[in-house]
Design an enzyme around this catalytic site. Structure first.
Site, short mmCIF file in Angstrom:
data_model
loop_
_atom_site.label_atom_id
_atom_site.label_comp_id
_atom_site.label_asym_id
_atom_site.label_seq_id
_atom_site.Cartn_x
_atom_site.Cartn_y
_atom_site.Cartn_z
N LYS A 264 0.82 -1.22 0.00
CA LYS A 264 0.00 0.00 0.00
C LYS A 264 0.85 1.26 0.00
CE LYS A 264 -4.43 -1.73 1.28
NZ LYS A 264 -5.66 -1.65 2.02
N LYS B 124 -5.43 -9.69 -6.64
CA LYS B 124 -6.68 -9.93 -5.91
C LYS B 124 -7.72 -8.88 -6.26
CE LYS B 124 -6.58 -7.71 -1.44
NZ LYS B 124 -7.59 -7.52 -0.44
N LYS C 85 -11.10 -3.23 -3.59
CA LYS C 85 -11.91 -2.00 -3.67
C LYS C 85 -11.13 -0.87 -4.31
CE LYS C 85 -13.77 -2.66 0.97
NZ LYS C 85 -12.62 -2.76 1.88
N1 AQP Z 1 -10.27 -10.56 -3.21
C1 AQP Z 1 -10.64 -11.07 -2.03
N2 AQP Z 1 -10.95 -12.38 -1.90
C2 AQP Z 1 -11.32 -12.90 -0.70
N3 AQP Z 1 -11.44 -12.16 0.43
C3 AQP Z 1 -11.13 -10.84 0.34
N4 AQP Z 1 -11.13 -9.84 1.24
C4 AQP Z 1 -10.75 -8.68 0.64
N5 AQP Z 1 -10.50 -8.89 -0.65
C5 AQP Z 1 -10.72 -10.23 -0.88
C6 AQP Z 1 -11.50 -10.01 2.64
O1 AQP Z 1 -12.53 -9.10 2.93
C7 AQP Z 1 -12.42 -8.69 4.30
C8 AQP Z 1 -12.52 -7.19 4.38
O2 AQP Z 1 -11.41 -6.62 3.73
P1 AQP Z 1 -11.06 -5.10 4.02
O3 AQP Z 1 -12.04 -4.24 3.38
O4 AQP Z 1 -10.92 -4.88 5.45
O5 AQP Z 1 -9.62 -4.89 3.45
P2 AQP Z 1 -8.85 -5.42 2.23
O6 AQP Z 1 -8.45 -6.82 2.45
O7 AQP Z 1 -7.71 -4.48 2.05
O8 AQP Z 1 -9.91 -5.35 1.05
P3 AQP Z 1 -9.84 -4.69 -0.34
O9 AQP Z 1 -11.16 -4.89 -0.95
O10 AQP Z 1 -8.67 -5.18 -1.10
O11 AQP Z 1 -9.71 -3.17 -0.02
P4 AQP Z 1 -8.57 -2.15 -0.39
O12 AQP Z 1 -8.58 -2.09 -1.88
O13 AQP Z 1 -9.07 -0.90 0.26
O14 AQP Z 1 -7.30 -2.66 0.16
C9 AQP Z 1 -11.11 -9.25 4.84
O15 AQP Z 1 -11.37 -10.41 5.61
C10 AQP Z 1 -10.35 -9.62 3.59
O16 AQP Z 1 -9.47 -10.70 3.80
#
Ligand code: AQP
Length: 347
Positions: free
Chosen positions: A115, A207, A210
């Site tokens: 990040k 992956k 968001k």
């Molecule tokens: N691609 C994914 N596949 C399976 N699980 C996922 N999670 C996130 N992306 C995937 C799981 O969703 C939960 C919440 O995630 P988060 O919003 O707290 O943070 P993150 O993992 O950083 O999710 P994003 O969507 O990738 O957000 P950004 O882009 O902001 O970093 C967690 O349990 C995560 O494992």
């Protein structure tokens, strides 16, 4: 004799569009665990501000995540749904844990490296300390298990290391204060199901996220049927037809991802999906995939829209959940203060 249920904690950041990965990797698991565990599900808004957020959008997104929990089937009466910033004990415990965690441990966290990327000097201190706040989120409830996607595995391991070090460093004080051998349980990661890492629709090696600038990389929980159909049809694939065996999906990341999504949504093993579609071109498979994604996410998206149209209701759920979460968190913090040796008022 009533047996106390084990406690589950997990959180989701209100950082934008919730997507199929968040749903399959985390939120759908939250729902499944309600029968067996006492569940605490948190909208981790303090984590969200480790990168810049627009305040008005943040407020909206906090309510959206709470709505997604409820629309997916989390019961806010029998379990707890709340937003992190309403329970100050998370930040309070995070400070103590900042003093337990070691710099060497923090420097190994891959999410920070990804990040912050090349602009590390300009990253917030909060982004660096994110994993100790996450440890505090879990440990302040002395939770036994944490359902997360695969990407959070390293942070969970760190949480266990921090809990273990606290238990060791303060062992004699923990015993003196009447807590026996250990104060914090070592929480188990629950990385379960067949979609613990859903990949981007544009690149099967990344992956689904968001923060991906391309909306075509993900299916959002609030996408309508047309948007879902467009995104699935445009999803990257390879020229080969659907194979017969799971082994043949190796080195075909996009095919593997789409088959995995189908299998999870249909609640079937991947072998059964391949048996149904083997030999077909992706166009045939994608039509069936659109149908199943729309059937599954359509009702959740519609219910989310209905719920966010009533912010007073969502806010009342979050306030009620925070009040109940705070009671548990306060007990932990009082004990932590005694163990560490702080002086506090006693009632
Ligand atoms: N691609 C994914 N596949 C399976 N699980 C996922 N999670 C996130 N992306 C995937 C799981 O969703 C939960 C919440 O995630 P988060 O919003 O707290 O943070 P993150 O993992 O950083 O999710 P994003 O969507 O990738 O957000 P950004 O882009 O902001 O970093 C967690 O349990 C995560 O494992």
């Amino acid at each position: 004799m009533s047996v106390l249920k084990e406690r589950v904690f997990s959180g989701v950041q209100p950082t934008g569009n919730l997507h199929l990965g968040n749903y399959l990797g985390a939120i759908s698991r939250f729902v499944a665990l309600q029968e067996r565990f006492e569940c605490i599900y948190c909208v981790v808004d303090m984590h969200a501000i480790t990168v810049p957020q627009d305040p008005e959008a943040l407020t909206r997104q906090i309510r959206e995540v709470a709505a997604a929990f409820i629309a997916s089937g989390v019961d806010p009466k029998n379990h707890i749904i709340f937003n992190q910033s309403q329970v100050a004990e998370h930040a309070e415990l995070a400070w103590v844990l900042n003093c337990v965690a070691r710099m060497g441990w923090m420097n190994r966290m891959t999410q920070f490296k990804e990040k912050a990327s090349k602009d590390r000097e300009n990253a917030s201190l909060g982004l660096y300390a994110y994993p100790t706040l996450m440890a505090a989120d879990i440990l302040v409830y002395r939770a036994n298990a944490v359902p997360v996607g695969e990407d959070q595995k390293q942070h969970l391991e760190l949480t266990r290391d921090i809990a273990q070090k606290f238990n060791n460093d303060f062992a004699s004080s923990i015993a003196r204060n009447g807590f026996g051998d250990t104060f914090f349980p070592l929480p188990e990661p629950l990385i379960q199901g067949t979609s613990t890492r859903v990949m981007s629709l544009r690149d099967g090696t990344k992956k689904m996220s968001k923060s991906d600038p391309s909306d075509y990389s993900r299916i959002n929980l609030t996408d309508d049927a047309d948007a879902i159909a467009q995104k699935v049809r445009k999803a990257k694939t390879d020229p080969e037809p659907i194979p017969e065996t799971v082994e043949e999906l190796a080195n075909r990341p996009e095919a593997e991802n789409l088959v995995g999504i189908f299998a999870t949504l249909a609640d079937k093993p991947r072998e059964a999906v391949l048996a149904e579609f083997a030999g077909n071109q992706f166009s045939v498979f994608k039509s069936a995939l659109v149908d199943i994604v729309v059937a599954k996410l359509g009702p959740i998206g519609a219910e989310m829209q209905r719920l966010v149209a009533d912010p007073a209701y969502i806010d009342s759920v979050l306030v009620d959940g925070s009040d109940r979460a705070r009671v548990i968190a306060r007990q932990t913090m009082d004990a932590v203060k005694d163990i560490v040796g702080f002086v506090r008022a006693r009632t």
